[in-house]
Design a protein around this motif. Structure first.
Motif, PDB file in Angstrom:
ATOM      1  N   SER A  11       0.798  -1.192  -0.061  1.00 59.64           N
ATOM      2  CA  SER A  11      -0.208   0.031  -0.049  1.00 59.64           C
ATOM      3  C   SER A  11       0.801   1.233   0.095  1.00 59.64           C
ATOM      4  CB  SER A  11      -0.965   0.041   1.293  1.00 59.64           C
ATOM      5  OG  SER A  11      -0.241   0.105   2.548  1.00 59.64           O
ATOM      6  N   VAL A  12       2.172   1.292   0.717  1.00 56.93           N
ATOM      7  CA  VAL A  12       2.952   2.410   0.699  1.00 56.93           C
ATOM      8  C   VAL A  12       3.329   2.548  -0.706  1.00 56.93           C
ATOM      9  CG1 VAL A  12       5.024   3.328   1.853  1.00 56.93           C
ATOM     10  CG2 VAL A  12       3.230   2.075   3.062  1.00 56.93           C
ATOM     11  N   GLN A  13       3.862   1.360  -1.503  1.00 59.11           N
ATOM     12  CA  GLN A  13       4.210   1.709  -2.912  1.00 59.11           C
ATOM     13  C   GLN A  13       3.367   2.431  -3.774  1.00 59.11           C
ATOM     14  OE1 GLN A  13       4.758  -2.498  -4.017  1.00 59.11           O
ATOM     15  NE2 GLN A  13       7.066  -2.462  -3.176  1.00 59.11           N
ATOM     16  N   SER A  14       2.228   2.697  -3.480  1.00 58.12           N
ATOM     17  CA  SER A  14       1.491   3.484  -4.343  1.00 58.12           C
ATOM     18  C   SER A  14       1.562   4.821  -4.279  1.00 58.12           C
ATOM     19  CB  SER A  14      -0.173   3.029  -4.229  1.00 58.12           C
ATOM     20  OG  SER A  14      -0.514   3.403  -2.895  1.00 58.12           O
ATOM     21  N   ASN A  15       2.162   5.261  -3.113  1.00 63.18           N
ATOM     22  CA  ASN A  15       2.434   6.711  -2.603  1.00 63.18           C
ATOM     23  C   ASN A  15       3.853   7.075  -2.921  1.00 63.18           C
ATOM     24  OD1 ASN A  15       2.378   9.547  -2.177  1.00 63.18           O
ATOM     25  ND2 ASN A  15       1.995   9.039   0.231  1.00 63.18           N
ATOM     26  N   THR A  16       4.357   7.448  -4.433  1.00 63.43           N
ATOM     27  CA  THR A  16       5.488   7.455  -4.627  1.00 63.43           C
ATOM     28  C   THR A  16       6.221   8.792  -4.229  1.00 63.43           C
ATOM     29  OG1 THR A  16       4.996   8.621  -6.831  1.00 63.43           O
ATOM     30  CG2 THR A  16       5.271   6.213  -7.027  1.00 63.43           C
ATOM     31  N   LYS A  17       5.583   9.604  -3.652  1.00 63.11           N
ATOM     32  CA  LYS A  17       6.276  10.842  -2.842  1.00 63.11           C
ATOM     33  C   LYS A  17       6.921  10.152  -1.884  1.00 63.11           C
ATOM     34  CE  LYS A  17       2.266  12.858  -0.981  1.00 63.11           C
ATOM     35  NZ  LYS A  17       2.173  13.804   0.020  1.00 63.11           N
ATOM     36  N   ASN A  18       6.496   9.254  -1.245  1.00 63.08           N
ATOM     37  CA  ASN A  18       6.938   8.796   0.173  1.00 63.08           C
ATOM     38  C   ASN A  18       7.911   7.416  -0.020  1.00 63.08           C
ATOM     39  OD1 ASN A  18       5.574  10.795   1.127  1.00 63.08           O
ATOM     40  ND2 ASN A  18       4.397   9.181   2.672  1.00 63.08           N
ATOM     41  N   ILE A  19       8.662   7.291  -1.286  1.00 65.34           N
ATOM     42  CA  ILE A  19       9.451   6.354  -1.533  1.00 65.34           C
ATOM     43  C   ILE A  19      10.731   7.035  -1.501  1.00 65.34           C
ATOM     44  CG2 ILE A  19      10.146   4.358  -2.992  1.00 65.34           C
ATOM     45  CD1 ILE A  19       7.409   4.108  -3.833  1.00 65.34           C
ATOM     46  N   ARG A  20      11.907   6.333  -0.650  1.00 67.12           N
ATOM     47  CA  ARG A  20      13.178   6.883  -0.656  1.00 67.12           C
ATOM     48  C   ARG A  20      14.170   5.545  -1.108  1.00 67.12           C
ATOM     49  NH1 ARG A  20      10.214  10.543  -0.707  1.00 67.12           N
ATOM     50  NH2 ARG A  20      10.623  12.359   0.531  1.00 67.12           N
ATOM     51  N   ASN A  21      15.173   5.723  -2.017  1.00 65.23           N
ATOM     52  CA  ASN A  21      16.033   4.833  -2.376  1.00 65.23           C
ATOM     53  C   ASN A  21      17.611   5.395  -1.966  1.00 65.23           C
ATOM     54  OD1 ASN A  21      14.138   3.243  -4.052  1.00 65.23           O
ATOM     55  ND2 ASN A  21      14.568   5.050  -5.524  1.00 65.23           N
ATOM     56  N   ILE A  22      17.908   4.483  -0.746  1.00 61.18           N
ATOM     57  CA  ILE A  22      18.998   4.928   0.103  1.00 61.18           C
ATOM     58  C   ILE A  22      20.119   3.937  -0.212  1.00 61.18           C
ATOM     59  CG2 ILE A  22      19.971   5.654   2.420  1.00 61.18           C
ATOM     60  CD1 ILE A  22      17.958   7.664   1.249  1.00 61.18           C
ATOM     61  N   CYS A  23      21.220   4.261  -0.416  1.00 57.13           N
ATOM     62  CA  CYS A  23      22.403   2.898  -0.487  1.00 57.13           C
ATOM     63  C   CYS A  23      23.336   3.540   0.812  1.00 57.13           C
ATOM     64  CB  CYS A  23      23.081   3.204  -1.726  1.00 57.13           C
ATOM     65  SG  CYS A  23      24.126   4.592  -2.195  1.00 57.13           S
ATOM     66  N   VAL A  24      23.963   2.240   1.119  1.00 56.21           N
ATOM     67  CA  VAL A  24      25.080   2.495   2.251  1.00 56.21           C
ATOM     68  C   VAL A  24      26.254   2.459   1.553  1.00 56.21           C
ATOM     69  CG1 VAL A  24      25.749   1.819   4.438  1.00 56.21           C
ATOM     70  CG2 VAL A  24      23.421   1.520   3.865  1.00 56.21           C
ATOM     71  N   LEU A  25      27.232   3.416   1.761  1.00 51.32           N
ATOM     72  CA  LEU A  25      28.816   3.350   1.097  1.00 51.32           C
ATOM     73  C   LEU A  25      29.513   3.715   2.197  1.00 51.32           C
ATOM     74  CD1 LEU A  25      27.788   6.006  -1.616  1.00 51.32           C
ATOM     75  CD2 LEU A  25      27.696   3.634  -2.119  1.00 51.32           C
ATOM     76  N   ILE A 100      19.976  -0.155   0.083  1.00 53.13           N
ATOM     77  CA  ILE A 100      20.803  -0.888  -0.903  1.00 53.13           C
ATOM     78  C   ILE A 100      22.295  -1.064  -0.019  1.00 53.13           C
ATOM     79  CG2 ILE A 100      21.865  -0.861  -2.858  1.00 53.13           C
ATOM     80  CD1 ILE A 100      19.805   0.744  -4.219  1.00 53.13           C
ATOM     81  N   ASP A 101      22.444  -2.297   0.262  1.00 52.34           N
ATOM     82  CA  ASP A 101      23.728  -2.404   0.900  1.00 52.34           C
ATOM     83  C   ASP A 101      24.814  -2.666  -0.304  1.00 52.34           C
ATOM     84  OD1 ASP A 101      25.777  -3.003   2.884  1.00 52.34           O
ATOM     85  OD2 ASP A 101      25.257  -5.241   2.984  1.00 52.34           O
ATOM     86  N   SER A 102      25.935  -2.013  -0.368  1.00 53.87           N
ATOM     87  CA  SER A 102      26.953  -2.093  -1.311  1.00 53.87           C
ATOM     88  C   SER A 102      28.150  -2.746  -0.975  1.00 53.87           C
ATOM     89  CB  SER A 102      27.006  -0.679  -1.879  1.00 53.87           C
ATOM     90  OG  SER A 102      27.709   0.340  -1.120  1.00 53.87           O
TER      91      SER A 102
END
Length: 164
Positions: A11-25, A100-102
């Motif tokens: 259900s959260v996926q339908s609200n794209t303004k509340n999606i964050r893509n974060i990677c760990v570097l 995303i674990d890199s």
């Protein structure tokens, strides 16, 4: 935190303004996978006691055997933004964090480049004792070239007490 159901994540996926893509570097062995495990534990996916030991994102047998991340891997986590004093009447906003674990080893820098290209931001871990190392500079340069906002995370602060 209790386990999050797939229906809630969906259900959260339908609200794209509340999606964050974060990677760990970070440089190798600065704690990327341990931090990822702790964040996964906060969503109830693994036990908090297993965070840092399980290496949940290192799913390949050779990664588990060698104890290093060789492929970037992703997991979706739920974050409920808490109410503030300025907006106490509002309901908490759920955010979907695609974490995303890199890898940290220089041999797998192409995996880091790929992870950085698909993210909105990056957590850049620095070991409190070792400081910024060569690979730290390399991953920051990659983030800078892709216009990804880095957030500095000083990790392993306990080492300042136990080892110095």
């Amino acid at each position: 935190m209790p386990s999050v159901s797939p229906a809630v994540l969906s259900s959260v996926q339908s609200n794209t303004k509340n999606i964050r893509n974060i990677c760990v570097l970070a440089h190798v062995d600065h704690g990327k996978t341990t931090l990822s495990d702790s964040l996964i534990a906060s969503n109830g996916i693994i036990s908090a006691k297993m965070a840092g030991k399980l290496r949940y994102m290192d799913f390949r047998p050779d990664e588990q055997e060698r104890g290093i991340t060789m492929k970037a891997s992703c997991i979706s986590l739920l974050y409920l933004k808490k109410q503030t004093e300025t907006t106490p009447e509002s309901t908490p906003s759920p955010y979907l964090i695609n974490l995303i674990d890199s890898p940290g080893h220089v041999d797998f820098s192409s995996e880091v480049s790929t992870a950085v290209r698909i993210t909105d931001g990056a957590l850049v871990l620095v070991d409190a004792v070792e400081g910024a190392c060569i690979q730290t500079h390399a991953v920051l340069r990659q983030a800078w070239m892709e216009k990804v906002r880095p957030t500095l995370v000083i990790n392993k602060i306990d080492r300042l007490i136990t080892e110095l």
